[in-house]
Design a protein around this motif. Structure first.
Motif, PDB file in Angstrom:
ATOM      1  N   CYS A   1       0.691  -1.156   0.029  1.00 51.08           N
ATOM      2  CA  CYS A   1      -0.205  -0.116  -0.080  1.00 51.08           C
ATOM      3  C   CYS A   1       0.936   1.389   0.156  1.00 51.08           C
ATOM      4  O   CYS A   1       1.703   1.734   0.925  1.00 51.08           O
ATOM      5  CB  CYS A   1      -0.780   0.051   1.058  1.00 51.08           C
TER       6      CYS A   1
ATOM      7  N   ILE B   1       0.867   5.481  -0.166  1.00 51.91           N
ATOM      8  CA  ILE B   1       0.088   6.538  -0.133  1.00 51.91           C
ATOM      9  C   ILE B   1       0.669   7.621  -0.954  1.00 51.91           C
ATOM     10  O   ILE B   1       1.914   7.515  -1.366  1.00 51.91           O
ATOM     11  CB  ILE B   1       0.054   7.054   1.358  1.00 51.91           C
TER      12      ILE B   1
ATOM     13  N   ASN C   1       5.872   6.799  12.938  1.00 51.39           N
ATOM     14  CA  ASN C   1       4.670   6.068  13.640  1.00 51.39           C
ATOM     15  C   ASN C   1       5.091   4.860  14.499  1.00 51.39           C
ATOM     16  O   ASN C   1       4.411   4.174  14.419  1.00 51.39           O
ATOM     17  CB  ASN C   1       3.587   6.072  12.963  1.00 51.39           C
TER      18      ASN C   1
ATOM     19  N   LYS D   1       9.918  -2.113   1.175  1.00 47.06           N
ATOM     20  CA  LYS D   1       8.625  -1.421   0.710  1.00 47.06           C
ATOM     21  C   LYS D   1       7.466  -2.271   0.076  1.00 47.06           C
ATOM     22  O   LYS D   1       6.528  -1.494  -0.204  1.00 47.06           O
ATOM     23  CB  LYS D   1       9.215  -0.357  -0.372  1.00 47.06           C
TER      24      LYS D   1
ATOM     25  N   TYR E   1       5.183   7.294   0.749  1.00 47.15           N
ATOM     26  CA  TYR E   1       5.475   6.388   2.031  1.00 47.15           C
ATOM     27  C   TYR E   1       4.726   5.123   1.730  1.00 47.15           C
ATOM     28  O   TYR E   1       3.567   5.220   0.930  1.00 47.15           O
ATOM     29  CB  TYR E   1       5.031   6.915   3.310  1.00 47.15           C
ATOM     30  N   THR E   2       5.229   4.003   2.133  1.00 47.12           N
ATOM     31  CA  THR E   2       4.598   2.700   1.998  1.00 47.12           C
ATOM     32  C   THR E   2       3.925   2.170   3.363  1.00 47.12           C
ATOM     33  O   THR E   2       4.923   2.428   4.545  1.00 47.12           O
ATOM     34  CB  THR E   2       5.460   1.570   1.665  1.00 47.12           C
ATOM     35  N   VAL E   3       2.776   1.863   3.378  1.00 51.77           N
ATOM     36  CA  VAL E   3       2.416   1.471   4.642  1.00 51.77           C
ATOM     37  C   VAL E   3       2.499   0.253   4.853  1.00 51.77           C
ATOM     38  O   VAL E   3       2.188  -1.093   4.203  1.00 51.77           O
ATOM     39  CB  VAL E   3       0.746   1.750   4.848  1.00 51.77           C
TER      40      VAL E   3
ATOM     41  N   TYR F   1       4.833   3.987   8.454  1.00 53.55           N
ATOM     42  CA  TYR F   1       4.866   4.484   7.196  1.00 53.55           C
ATOM     43  C   TYR F   1       6.567   4.422   6.970  1.00 53.55           C
ATOM     44  O   TYR F   1       7.260   5.218   7.669  1.00 53.55           O
ATOM     45  CB  TYR F   1       4.354   5.795   7.111  1.00 53.55           C
TER      46      TYR F   1
ATOM     47  N   SER G   1       1.588  -2.834   7.808  1.00 53.87           N
ATOM     48  CA  SER G   1       0.711  -3.111   9.098  1.00 53.87           C
ATOM     49  C   SER G   1       1.682  -3.781  10.217  1.00 53.87           C
ATOM     50  O   SER G   1       2.602  -4.580  10.229  1.00 53.87           O
ATOM     51  CB  SER G   1      -0.507  -4.238   8.715  1.00 53.87           C
TER      52      SER G   1
ATOM     53  N   SER H   1      -0.354   1.151  11.827  1.00 53.04           N
ATOM     54  CA  SER H   1       0.451   1.285  10.547  1.00 53.04           C
ATOM     55  C   SER H   1       1.577   1.932  10.653  1.00 53.04           C
ATOM     56  O   SER H   1       1.733   2.978  11.354  1.00 53.04           O
ATOM     57  CB  SER H   1      -0.700   2.186   9.718  1.00 53.04           C
TER      58      SER H   1
ATOM     59  N   HIS I   1       0.512  -5.378   2.415  1.00 58.99           N
ATOM     60  CA  HIS I   1      -0.148  -4.460   3.428  1.00 58.99           C
ATOM     61  C   HIS I   1      -0.989  -5.378   4.481  1.00 58.99           C
ATOM     62  O   HIS I   1      -1.128  -5.028   5.487  1.00 58.99           O
ATOM     63  CB  HIS I   1      -1.204  -3.445   2.979  1.00 58.99           C
TER      64      HIS I   1
END
Length: 282
Positions: free
Chosen positions: A14, A16, A62, A130, A20-22, A38, A24, A36, A134
């Protein structure tokens, strides 16, 4: 009716819009809640040093409070060998102004979400992290690597707050050895600079040919001190001119004679101005 394509769709990363790649994050396999992270490749040219190389550093946002540097290293080790992990309260430039202090001399950090800089051994680990799906979370607490939280974490922090004298002495000795080594290197560097910029008796500086690509030497504190000493020597030589009594007496006489001469010149000038100012109607 055509079958739905969602069942056959592959898991993808995922991404954004900000780049950034999310990823989990799940505390344990028993919990359903997910967090999440980032991640993004760290590309800051001003920090292209050995501690944060451009092609092997991953920037993470985060990071929850229950993730320590060791836990983050274990989580991202599945993408490749991790050299170092650095957690900070806010993103910022790397400061190499001094040696890295031990945990005994560092102030307690803030308890909250953090940002991290993960340095991998190989550059291929960055795209591997990366491209992580997700919907496949990274599990923090497992049987192999348990993570303490709540009351157990506070008890562990309280126990760690006690400092063993033997360990503290080892840290202090290591720090002092590094300090003495750095001071010896600085003294040697200053000695070499002083030898290169040493003047002879007539004030000349010997200029030698430098190696190709060597930058010009900037003004250093040693050079400034030498210039100041030179000015002080000149000042002392000037002060010796009025050292003897007869020198002071002659200087005073010359000064008084000059003042009298200027006084007479001023008197003549004033008299001439008064004569020109008389009223003459015819």
């Amino acid at each position: 009716m055509a079958p739905s394509g969602r069942k056959h769709a592959k898991s993808r990363a995922c991404i954004i819009p900000s780049g950034y790649t999310v990823i989990s994050l799940q505390f344990s396999s028993d919990t359903a809640a997910r967090h999440s992270l980032y991640v993004k490749e760290h590309r800051v040219r001003s920090e292209s040093g050995s501690r944060r190389p451009l092609d092997r550093t991953l920037f993470v946002l985060n990071i929850p409070p229950y993730c320590s540097e060791g836990a983050v290293k274990e989580l991202f080790s599945q993408f490749g060998s991790v050299n170092s992990v650095e957690l900070r309260d806010h993103p910022g430039s790397l400061q190499d102004s001094g040696p890295r202090l031990s945990r005994y001399f560092r102030s307690a950090g803030k308890q909250g979400f953090k940002v991290g800089y993960i340095v991998f051994e190989n550059s291929s680990s960055i795209p591997a992290a990366k491209s992580h799906p997700h919907d496949v979370p990274l599990v923090v607490c497992t049987e192999q690597r348990p993570v303490k939280t709540g009351l157990q974490k506070w008890i562990q922090q309280y126990r760690d707050s006690f400092i063993q004298p033997e360990k503290l002495q080892e840290v202090v000795d290591s720090f002092m050895e590094d300090y003495d080594k750095r001071k010896a290197e600085e003294a040697e560097h200053q000695r070499k600079e002083a030898e290169e910029q040493r003047e002879d008796e007539e004030g000349w500086v010997k200029v030698t040919r430098r190696h190709k690509g060597t930058k010009a030497r900037p003004h250093t504190e040693t050079a400034n001190q030498r210039t100041l000493q030179k000015e002080m020597r000149k000042k002392k030589r000037k002060e010796l001119m009025n050292f003897y009594t007869w020198q002071l007496r002659n200087t005073k006489k010359e000064h008084i004679a000059e003042l009298r001469k200027k006084f007479e010149e001023d008197k003549q000038r004033i008299a001439l101005l008064r004569a020109q100012r008389k009223f003459r109607p015819y």
